[in-house]
Design a protein around this motif. Structure first.
Motif, mmCIF file in Angstrom:
data_model
loop_
_atom_site.group_PDB
_atom_site.id
_atom_site.type_symbol
_atom_site.label_atom_id
_atom_site.label_comp_id
_atom_site.label_asym_id
_atom_site.label_seq_id
_atom_site.Cartn_x
_atom_site.Cartn_y
_atom_site.Cartn_z
ATOM 1 N N GLN A 4 28.304 -10.387 39.126
ATOM 2 C CA GLN A 4 27.598 -10.161 37.865
ATOM 3 C C GLN A 4 27.039 -8.741 37.791
ATOM 4 O OE1 GLN A 4 23.674 -11.879 37.374
ATOM 5 N NE2 GLN A 4 24.249 -12.654 35.356
ATOM 6 N N GLU A 32 29.816 -6.346 37.137
ATOM 7 C CA GLU A 32 30.233 -6.449 35.733
ATOM 8 C C GLU A 32 29.252 -5.711 34.820
ATOM 9 O OE1 GLU A 32 31.374 -9.890 32.439
ATOM 10 O OE2 GLU A 32 30.203 -10.398 34.220
ATOM 11 N N LEU A 33 27.956 -5.873 35.067
ATOM 12 C CA LEU A 33 26.947 -5.169 34.263
ATOM 13 C C LEU A 33 27.066 -3.662 34.417
ATOM 14 C CD1 LEU A 33 23.830 -7.455 34.882
ATOM 15 C CD2 LEU A 33 25.122 -7.204 32.757
ATOM 16 N N HIS A 35 29.961 -2.530 32.391
ATOM 17 C CA HIS A 35 29.629 -2.638 30.978
ATOM 18 C C HIS A 35 28.767 -1.454 30.525
ATOM 19 C CE1 HIS A 35 28.644 -4.490 27.142
ATOM 20 N NE2 HIS A 35 27.363 -4.271 27.402
ATOM 21 N N LYS A 36 27.753 -1.117 31.319
ATOM 22 C CA LYS A 36 26.892 0.013 30.975
ATOM 23 C C LYS A 36 27.667 1.325 31.030
ATOM 24 C CE LYS A 36 22.603 -2.129 32.576
ATOM 25 N NZ LYS A 36 21.499 -2.065 33.569
ATOM 26 N N ASN A 87 30.977 1.812 30.591
ATOM 27 C CA ASN A 87 31.890 1.886 29.449
ATOM 28 C C ASN A 87 31.133 2.166 28.154
ATOM 29 O OD1 ASN A 87 34.080 1.371 31.078
ATOM 30 N ND2 ASN A 87 34.064 -0.822 30.712
ATOM 31 N N ARG A 88 29.957 1.595 28.033
ATOM 32 C CA ARG A 88 29.155 1.833 26.851
ATOM 33 C C ARG A 88 28.709 3.290 26.776
ATOM 34 N NH1 ARG A 88 23.480 -1.284 25.454
ATOM 35 N NH2 ARG A 88 23.177 -0.393 23.362
#
Length: 202
Positions: free
Chosen positions: A186, A189-190, A193-194, A196-197
């Motif tokens: 997890q 994954e976070l 995500h951060k 890519n953002r």
């Protein structure tokens, strides 16, 4: 499975303390010990640590005693009914396993046996990096770290110092290690995500 449920319910901080919650955990643990009495070694350190943060140690004692008595009498009743004579299977198991040490006749393994067992179990399913990262994140943030020190590590140590070892004896802590693996996955994954953002915003 019962050990995992008990570890999930068991209060690990003063903020989590609840008499009803701990009573439920104690009942589940009692049935786990009826299935296999060695399950208690997973929770001895947790029980001792409980006295440090429970609001009243006396409350812990007076909550535990009736439940322990109920579980013991229930186990004796079931054993005696099914065997047709007075029988205490968990006491027989304790005498056979600990007092007489008969299990050593079935093989004595080195103290590092469970290191190899854990390594092969986790590497074989390609989740070892996630487990190690999950443990690292738990230690770093000091969150979710208590189950490892209260349940996983003591059980691992107690099991390692016993002469007779089998791969199946390590099963009670594998679900907890898998939970740390999920935590590690997890967090990765976070992080992605951060990242890519951030790239999209740039």
């Amino acid at each position: 499975a019962l050990c995992s449920v008990t570890a999930y319910i068991w209060p690990t901080t003063r903020r989590e303390w609840s008499r009803s919650k701990w009573s439920l955990a104690l009942i589940v643990l009692g049935f786990a010990c009826l299935v296999r009495v060695s399950a208690i070694q997973m929770f001895l350190p947790a029980a001792l640590f409980l006295f440090l943060y429970a609001p009243s140690p006396i409350e812990v004692i007076f909550t535990a005693l009736p439940m322990v008595l109920f579980i013991v009498l229930f186990g004796i009743a079931v054993d005696s009914t099914l065997y047709g004579e007075f029988t205490v299977s968990w006491w027989n198991f304790f005498q056979w396993k600990v007092v007489r040490n008969v299990s050593s006749h079935f093989g004595v393994e080195s103290v590092f046996f469970y290191f190899e067992s854990i390594k092969s179990s986790l590497i074989g399913s390609t989740i070892l990096p996630f487990t190690l990262y999950g443990l690292f994140r738990a230690f770093k943030s000091f969150k979710c770290v208590f189950p490892f020190f209260l349940f996983v590590l003591p059980y691992f140590v107690f099991s390692s110092i016993q002469p007779h070892k089998e791969h199946r004896f390590i099963l009670p802590i594998l679900p907890l290690l898998l939970a740390y693996s999920a935590h590690g996955g997890q967090q990765i994954e976070l992080w992605f995500h951060k990242r890519n953002r951030f790239i999209k915003l740039s």
